[in-house]
Design an enzyme around this catalytic site. Structure first.
Site, PDB file in Angstrom:
ATOM      1  CB  CYS A 208      33.168  45.685  43.043  1.00 34.51           C
ATOM      2  SG  CYS A 208      31.947  46.026  41.772  1.00 34.51           S
TER       3      CYS A 208
ATOM      4  CG  HIS B 182      36.616  48.386  41.672  1.00 33.74           C
ATOM      5  ND1 HIS B 182      36.883  47.042  41.649  1.00 33.74           N
ATOM      6  CD2 HIS B 182      35.408  48.536  41.085  1.00 33.74           C
ATOM      7  CE1 HIS B 182      35.891  46.407  41.058  1.00 33.74           C
ATOM      8  NE2 HIS B 182      34.988  47.290  40.713  1.00 33.74           N
TER       9      HIS B 182
ATOM     10  CD  GLU C 163      40.093  47.063  43.616  1.00 33.07           C
ATOM     11  OE1 GLU C 163      39.718  47.694  44.626  1.00 33.07           O
ATOM     12  OE2 GLU C 163      39.308  46.441  42.878  1.00 33.07           O
TER      13      GLU C 163
HETATM   14  N1  GLN Z   1      28.679  43.220  38.381  1.00 35.34           N
HETATM   15  C1  GLN Z   1      29.664  42.370  38.965  1.00 35.34           C
HETATM   16  C2  GLN Z   1      29.031  41.189  39.697  1.00 35.34           C
HETATM   17  O1  GLN Z   1      27.852  41.154  39.868  1.00 35.34           O
HETATM   18  C3  GLN Z   1      30.579  43.126  39.902  1.00 35.34           C
HETATM   19  C4  GLN Z   1      31.387  44.132  39.139  1.00 35.34           C
HETATM   20  C5  GLN Z   1      32.751  44.399  39.687  1.00 35.34           C
HETATM   21  O2  GLN Z   1      33.268  43.704  40.565  1.00 35.34           O
HETATM   22  N2  GLN Z   1      33.387  45.381  39.114  1.00 35.34           N
HETATM   23  O3  GLN Z   1      29.708  40.318  40.112  1.00 35.34           O
END
Ligand code: GLN
Length: 219
Positions: free
Chosen positions: A81, A180, A182
């Protein structure tokens, strides 16, 4: 063979969950906040969280350049992410001055899935991950909008408004997912990454720490 030492960038985000998933896959996980800690790892996870905050903290802690240098030298890294955003060479819908660690020849779009589907769950089939589709959790997630020729697409969303969007990639020793793993207790992506770290360590004849700034070059 001793367990590979895998760092988790521990400036912000879901660090604990990655440490647990790595431990479950037989690695020795360690939080990384300082260049000396980075220097001691065989691989690095960049967790989910807030990419703009994480990169600012990395800069403030004097970690941004060491991280870039380590990835250039061939340190295996996995980003989930926000971690995917940090490993990307190019980012859309980010503040104009947003920096990244880079290394992955991709353009990612932040918060790509839109307000209506800020967070959602889906099943995603991943190349190189046996055992059927993963239950993927997306939280204000990025997707990969464009990938260079050296990038292998590992997974795409199937069905729904984001059908076909790229959400998992690999380029050499770098792996990234929009979602994610994890958070779900399914540690198959971590298993893939731990295998990659072991292979990278075995390929390094004198066992030098790839995280260390010892003047080595990317293989
Ligand atoms: N929207 C977040 C960002 O731009 C990422 C979201 C996440 O890691 N769950 O950093």
């Amino acid at each position: 063979m001793t367990a590979p030492v895998i760092g988790v960038l521990a400036l912000q985000g879901d660090v604990r969950e990655h440490l647990a998933a790595l431990r479950a896959q037989g690695a020795e996980p360690v939080p990384v906040r300082r260049p000396e800690e980075l220097a001691a790892v065989d691989g690095l996870v960049v967790p989910g969280g807030e990419s703009t905050t994480m990169v600012k903290l990395a800069d403030r802690f004097g970690l941004l350049e060491p991280l870039r240098a380590a990835v250039r030298r061939g340190l295996p890294a996995y980003g989930s992410c926000a971690g995917m955003i940090l490993l990307a060479d190019r980012v859309l819908d980010a503040p104009a001055d947003q920096q990244t660690i880079g290394g992955l020849d991709v353009t990612v779009r932040r918060n790509a899935f839109g307000r209506q589907i800020d967070s959602f769950e889906s099943r995603v089939e991943l190349a190189g991950v046996p055992g059927g589709p993963l239950h993927a959790v997306f939280i204000r997630a990025p997707w990969v909008e464009q990938a260079g020729p050296a990038v292998e697409v590992l997974g795409r969303v199937v069905g729904g408004p984001a059908d076909g969007k790229i959400v998992a990639v690999r380029q050499g020793r770098l792996v990234a997912t929009s979602f994610h793993p994890e958070l779900t207790g399914d540690t198959r992506v971590h298993a893939l990454f731990v295998d990659l770290v072991r292979a990278a360590r075995d390929a390094d004849p004198d066992g030098a720490d790839l995280g260390a700034d010892d003047g080595g070059t990317q293989p």
